[in-house]
Design a protein around this motif. Structure first.
Motif, short mmCIF file in Angstrom:
data_model
loop_
_atom_site.label_atom_id
_atom_site.label_comp_id
_atom_site.label_asym_id
_atom_site.label_seq_id
_atom_site.Cartn_x
_atom_site.Cartn_y
_atom_site.Cartn_z
N GLY A 21 0.81 -1.21 0.00
CA GLY A 21 0.00 0.00 0.00
C GLY A 21 0.84 1.24 0.00
N ASP A 22 0.18 2.34 0.12
CA ASP A 22 0.77 3.67 0.12
C ASP A 22 0.65 4.20 1.54
OD1 ASP A 22 1.16 6.46 -0.15
OD2 ASP A 22 0.34 6.43 -2.18
N ASN A 23 1.71 4.86 2.03
CA ASN A 23 1.67 5.34 3.42
C ASN A 23 0.65 6.44 3.65
OD1 ASN A 23 2.98 7.39 2.08
ND2 ASN A 23 4.68 7.55 3.53
N ARG A 24 0.04 6.97 2.57
CA ARG A 24 -0.98 8.02 2.73
C ARG A 24 -2.36 7.44 3.04
NH1 ARG A 24 -0.57 10.70 -2.93
NH2 ARG A 24 -0.44 8.50 -3.39
N PHE A 25 -2.53 6.13 2.84
CA PHE A 25 -3.85 5.52 2.97
C PHE A 25 -3.84 4.38 4.00
CE2 PHE A 25 -3.34 7.00 -1.42
CZ PHE A 25 -4.33 7.97 -1.45
N THR A 26 -5.00 4.05 4.49
CA THR A 26 -5.15 2.96 5.44
C THR A 26 -4.94 1.64 4.72
OG1 THR A 26 -6.76 4.25 6.68
CG2 THR A 26 -6.74 1.88 7.08
N PRO A 27 -4.09 0.77 5.25
CA PRO A 27 -3.88 -0.53 4.58
C PRO A 27 -5.07 -1.46 4.80
CG PRO A 27 -2.64 -0.45 6.61
CD PRO A 27 -3.26 0.92 6.43
N TRP A 28 -5.34 -2.32 3.80
CA TRP A 28 -6.41 -3.31 3.92
C TRP A 28 -6.02 -4.52 3.08
CZ3 TRP A 28 -9.18 -4.71 -0.46
CH2 TRP A 28 -9.03 -3.88 -1.56
#
Length: 103
Positions: A21-28
Motif C-alpha cells: 500500500g501507500d503510506n498516505r492511505f489505510t492498509p487493507w
C-alpha cells in the motif's frame, strides 16, 4: 509541490497475505477484507433517523415526473394505460403517507 510516496509492505494480521500500500492511505487486505472499514460498522439509526428516512422515501414517491412506460406508443390505449398506472402510483404513495409503511 509533490508528495513523497512510500510503499508499505506488511503481512495481513488476519490471513498472512502480503499487503502492499501507500503510506498516505489505510492498509487493507484484498484477500480477506481485513481493515476494509477501520471505523467499524455504523451504529443502527435511532428512532428519529428511521422516521426521517421513512419520510424521505415516502416523499420521493410523489415528487418528480412519473417514470416513463416500458412501451411507448401514440395510440389512445397506451395513453390510458399510462394514465391508469400514474394514478395507481399516486394512490399508493398517498396511502403510504397516510398509513405508513407496513412492517
Amino acid at each position: 509541490m509533490s508528495a513523497v510516496v512510500e510503499e508499505v509492505v506488511q503481512p495481513c494480521p488476519q490471513c498472512g497475505a502480503e499487503i502492499r500500500g501507500d503510506n498516505r492511505f489505510t492498509p487493507w487486505c484484498a484477500g480477506c477484507d481485513w481493515n476494509v472499514d477501520p471505523t467499524g460498522p455504523a451504529q443502527k439509526p435511532g428512532r428519529l433517523e428511521r422516521a426521517r428516512r421513512a419520510f424521505a422515501r415516502r416523499a420521493c414517491l410523489l415528487i418528480g415526473e412519473p417514470e416513463p412506460g416500458a412501451v411507448t406508443s401514440d395510440d389512445d390505449r397506451a395513453r390510458s394505460i399510462a394514465t391508469e398506472l400514474t394514478e395507481a402510483r399516486q394512490k399508493v404513495a398517498r396511502q403510504i403517507l397516510r398509513d405508513g409503511v407496513p412492517d
